[in-house]
Design a protein around this motif. Structure first.
Motif, mmCIF file in Angstrom:
data_model
loop_
_atom_site.group_PDB
_atom_site.id
_atom_site.type_symbol
_atom_site.label_atom_id
_atom_site.label_comp_id
_atom_site.label_asym_id
_atom_site.label_seq_id
_atom_site.Cartn_x
_atom_site.Cartn_y
_atom_site.Cartn_z
ATOM 1 N N HIS A 95 9.429 -26.890 -24.094
ATOM 2 C CA HIS A 95 10.875 -26.766 -23.879
ATOM 3 C C HIS A 95 11.545 -28.117 -23.682
ATOM 4 N N GLY A 96 12.872 -28.090 -23.663
ATOM 5 C CA GLY A 96 13.652 -29.310 -23.579
ATOM 6 C C GLY A 96 14.109 -29.659 -22.176
ATOM 7 N N TYR A 97 14.933 -30.683 -22.117
ATOM 8 C CA TYR A 97 15.450 -31.248 -20.867
ATOM 9 C C TYR A 97 16.271 -30.224 -20.081
ATOM 10 N N GLY A 98 15.971 -30.114 -18.797
ATOM 11 C CA GLY A 98 16.735 -29.235 -17.928
ATOM 12 C C GLY A 98 16.455 -27.753 -18.132
ATOM 13 N N ARG A 99 15.469 -27.429 -18.952
ATOM 14 C CA ARG A 99 15.124 -26.032 -19.236
ATOM 15 C C ARG A 99 13.772 -25.699 -18.616
ATOM 16 N N ASP A 100 13.262 -24.521 -18.964
ATOM 17 C CA ASP A 100 11.911 -24.145 -18.582
ATOM 18 C C ASP A 100 11.301 -23.358 -19.731
ATOM 19 N N GLN A 101 10.103 -22.850 -19.517
ATOM 20 C CA GLN A 101 9.386 -22.212 -20.615
ATOM 21 C C GLN A 101 10.096 -20.990 -21.180
ATOM 22 N N THR A 102 10.938 -20.346 -20.404
ATOM 23 C CA THR A 102 11.609 -19.143 -20.905
ATOM 24 C C THR A 102 12.495 -19.448 -22.105
ATOM 25 N N PHE A 103 12.947 -20.700 -22.217
ATOM 26 C CA PHE A 103 13.782 -21.076 -23.353
ATOM 27 C C PHE A 103 12.967 -21.321 -24.625
ATOM 28 N N ALA A 104 11.652 -21.154 -24.524
ATOM 29 C CA ALA A 104 10.793 -21.228 -25.711
ATOM 30 C C ALA A 104 10.341 -19.844 -26.157
ATOM 31 N N SER A 126 9.850 -28.571 -13.606
ATOM 32 C CA SER A 126 10.612 -27.557 -14.345
ATOM 33 C C SER A 126 10.005 -26.183 -14.082
ATOM 34 N N GLY A 127 10.866 -25.167 -14.013
ATOM 35 C CA GLY A 127 10.370 -23.805 -13.860
ATOM 36 C C GLY A 127 9.478 -23.637 -12.647
ATOM 37 N N THR A 128 8.309 -23.022 -12.857
ATOM 38 C CA THR A 128 7.384 -22.737 -11.760
ATOM 39 C C THR A 128 6.431 -23.892 -11.465
#
Length: 309
Positions: A95-104, A126-128
């Motif tokens: 994933h990209g900057y400021g995101r987490d795996q859910t955005f993939a 990021s994320g968890t």
């Protein structure tokens, strides 16, 4: 003699004041751009990422939670999605900057339908996953290499693809230069030549401030807080060493990572096979959104050459 001592003292005081002032300037921008606070992404995300963009639905495939320990002791987490049929094809989606795996997850859905095992990591900070500071690909790329090694523990015959978007693209380019075993191909989507160059541009856009002397202070404080200067996150230096096929993807209307950066990365790239997929009119990280069918046709037409038996 006494005058010389006084002069040296004055100069020392001036330098000390400049150092302290520089530290506070650098500290502000490092925290603004790289620090996760109260489990929220860096403040700069508000200026860079689309606040209306929602994470896609979770793929309806069996899954497991995986964990690794980073080289600097962080607990990092990822989701492993299993395709319907057993396969030695694997994709790590970053994933990209400021995101987490859910955005993939939407990328994962397509890879799973195409028969790939999929790993979607939460990058550090990021994320968890644990961590306070992003390093824009420097330490993240080392973490991806550890994830790849974990895949090989499960499947020694794994054929691994790395696919990253934005900061994730920078991460996979830098990871690909680390001689990851069983790495077959790389897809980088709108990655930057260097975090330093991108931050310099955004410093002008967001704050109307020049590179000098601010980016020097940012580099200094980043080194102090994360162990690496921001200038270390430099995919342009990594692509020279890539030894596997790579597909470069970029939208012509990218305002965050200029389209010209892809051409520079492509020119410097030392991969045995390298191809471009240019998406007319697409903004930053929007190449897939612009034409999903065409996007994944290009991706799978490229990577399947190196992962199919």
């Amino acid at each position: 003699m006494k005058k010389n001592i006084i002069l040296i003292s004055i100069i020392s005081i001036i330098l000390a004041v400049l150092f302290v002032a520089g530290y506070f300037v650098g500290d502000y921008f490092v925290n603004f751009a790289l620090k996760r606070t109260d489990n929220q992404p860096p403040q700069a995300t508000v200026n860079i990422a689309d606040p209306n963009l929602k994470a896609p639905a979770r793929p309806n495939f069996n899954s497991e939670i995986w964990t690794i320990k980073s080289a600097d002791g962080l607990n990092l987490y990822a989701t492993y999605f299993l395709p319907e049929n057993e396969s030695h094809k694997w994709a790590i989606l970053v994933h990209g900057y400021g995101r987490d795996q859910t955005f993939a997850y939407d990328y994962a859905e397509e890879y799973l339908k195409h028969g790939y095992n999929v790993l979607t990591p939460d990058l550090r900070a990021s994320g968890t996953s644990e961590g306070t500071y992003l390093t824009m690909g420097t330490l993240e790329s080392q973490d991806i290499a550890i994830w790849a090694a974990k895949i090989l523990e499960k499947d020694s015959q794994a054929k691994i693809v790395l696919h990253g978007v934005s900061m994730g693209a920078a991460t996979v380019m830098m990871a690909s230069a680390q001689n990851i075993q069983n790495l077959c191909a790389v897809v980088e989507d709108c990655g930057y030549t260097s975090a330093y160059d991108m931050f310099t541009a955004q410093l002008k856009v967001i704050f109307d401030l020049p590179e000098f002397p601010i980016m020097g202070f940012v580099d200094m404080v980043s080194h102090m807080k994360t162990g690496y200067p921001i200038s270390k996150a430099s995919p342009i230096r990594s692509v020279i060493m890539i030894k596997v096929p790579i597909l470069f993807i970029h939208g012509t209307e990218d305002k965050l990572v200029p389209f010209e950066m892809m051409d520079k990365l492509y020119r410097f790239c030392g991969a045995p096979v390298k191809e471009k997929f240019v998406v007319e009119g697409a903004g930053h990280a929007d190449s897939k959104v612009k034409n999903p069918q065409k996007y994944f046709e290009q991706v799978f037409n490229f990577i399947d050459r190196y992962t199919n038996d």
